[in-house]
Design a protein around this motif. Structure first.
Motif, PDB file in Angstrom:
ATOM      1  N   TYR A  81      37.879  35.196  48.511  1.00  0.00           N
ATOM      2  CA  TYR A  81      36.475  34.230  48.505  1.00  0.00           C
ATOM      3  C   TYR A  81      36.920  32.801  48.771  1.00  0.00           C
ATOM      4  N   TYR A  82      38.138  32.333  48.053  1.00  0.00           N
ATOM      5  CA  TYR A  82      38.620  31.109  48.256  1.00  0.00           C
ATOM      6  C   TYR A  82      39.705  30.933  49.221  1.00  0.00           C
ATOM      7  N   ALA A  83      39.690  31.736  50.402  1.00  0.00           N
ATOM      8  CA  ALA A  83      40.523  31.801  51.424  1.00  0.00           C
ATOM      9  C   ALA A  83      42.032  31.623  50.815  1.00  0.00           C
ATOM     10  N   GLY A  84      42.641  32.175  49.951  1.00  0.00           N
ATOM     11  CA  GLY A  84      43.604  32.194  49.478  1.00  0.00           C
ATOM     12  C   GLY A  84      44.465  30.833  48.632  1.00  0.00           C
ATOM     13  N   VAL A  85      43.230  30.066  48.399  1.00  0.00           N
ATOM     14  CA  VAL A  85      43.606  28.669  47.457  1.00  0.00           C
ATOM     15  C   VAL A  85      43.873  29.337  46.252  1.00  0.00           C
ATOM     16  N   GLY A  86      44.898  28.977  45.725  1.00  0.00           N
ATOM     17  CA  GLY A  86      45.310  29.500  44.377  1.00  0.00           C
ATOM     18  C   GLY A  86      44.545  28.784  43.120  1.00  0.00           C
ATOM     19  N   PRO A  87      44.535  29.540  41.761  1.00  0.00           N
ATOM     20  CA  PRO A  87      43.867  29.162  40.898  1.00  0.00           C
ATOM     21  C   PRO A  87      43.933  27.716  40.393  1.00  0.00           C
ATOM     22  N   LYS A  88      45.276  27.341  40.413  1.00  0.00           N
ATOM     23  CA  LYS A  88      45.684  25.996  39.902  1.00  0.00           C
ATOM     24  C   LYS A  88      45.095  24.839  40.908  1.00  0.00           C
ATOM     25  N   GLU A  89      45.005  25.030  42.135  1.00  0.00           N
ATOM     26  CA  GLU A  89      44.401  24.073  43.060  1.00  0.00           C
ATOM     27  C   GLU A  89      42.983  24.077  43.018  1.00  0.00           C
ATOM     28  N   ARG A  90      42.479  25.232  42.645  1.00  0.00           N
ATOM     29  CA  ARG A  90      40.958  25.366  42.519  1.00  0.00           C
ATOM     30  C   ARG A  90      40.628  24.584  41.144  1.00  0.00           C
ATOM     31  N   LEU A  91      41.366  24.903  40.081  1.00  0.00           N
ATOM     32  CA  LEU A  91      41.056  24.011  38.832  1.00  0.00           C
ATOM     33  C   LEU A  91      41.227  22.653  38.737  1.00  0.00           C
ATOM     34  N   ARG A  92      42.268  22.248  39.597  1.00  0.00           N
ATOM     35  CA  ARG A  92      42.332  20.620  40.035  1.00  0.00           C
ATOM     36  C   ARG A  92      41.164  20.082  40.705  1.00  0.00           C
ATOM     37  N   ALA A  93      40.678  20.831  41.839  1.00  0.00           N
ATOM     38  CA  ALA A  93      39.771  20.421  42.449  1.00  0.00           C
ATOM     39  C   ALA A  93      38.468  20.395  41.719  1.00  0.00           C
ATOM     40  N   ALA A  94      38.200  21.342  40.738  1.00  0.00           N
ATOM     41  CA  ALA A  94      37.326  21.315  39.792  1.00  0.00           C
ATOM     42  C   ALA A  94      37.076  20.243  38.842  1.00  0.00           C
ATOM     43  N   MET A  95      38.310  19.749  38.348  1.00  0.00           N
ATOM     44  CA  MET A  95      38.324  18.855  37.465  1.00  0.00           C
ATOM     45  C   MET A  95      38.060  17.621  37.963  1.00  0.00           C
ATOM     46  N   LEU A  96      38.643  17.429  39.373  1.00  0.00           N
ATOM     47  CA  LEU A  96      38.355  16.012  39.793  1.00  0.00           C
ATOM     48  C   LEU A  96      36.789  15.848  40.224  1.00  0.00           C
TER      49      LEU A  96
END
Length: 57
Positions: free
Chosen positions: A15-30
């Motif tokens: 769903y997130y085109a291979g973007v890892g969970p760490k990167e998704r979490l950092r983006a959400a926190m920002l």
């Protein structure tokens, strides 16, 4: 992120085109920090220091 850290499969990777969970979490926190600053009326709400992890594992 917890599931992947514990050896599980990232169910949302496609769903997130291979973007890892760490990167998704950092983006959400920002996004959270910017929204909180906006709500608090902080000047320059987008001027948030990037999450620059010490441990890049």
């Amino acid at each position: 992120m917890r599931t992947v850290h514990e050896g599980g499969r990232d169910e949302l990777a496609a769903y997130y085109a291979g973007v890892g969970p760490k990167e998704r979490l950092r983006a959400a926190m920002l996004r959270l920090f910017v929204a909180a600053r906006r709500q608090l009326g902080v000047k320059d709400v987008d001027d948030v220091a990037p999450d620059d992890p010490i441990d890049s594992r």
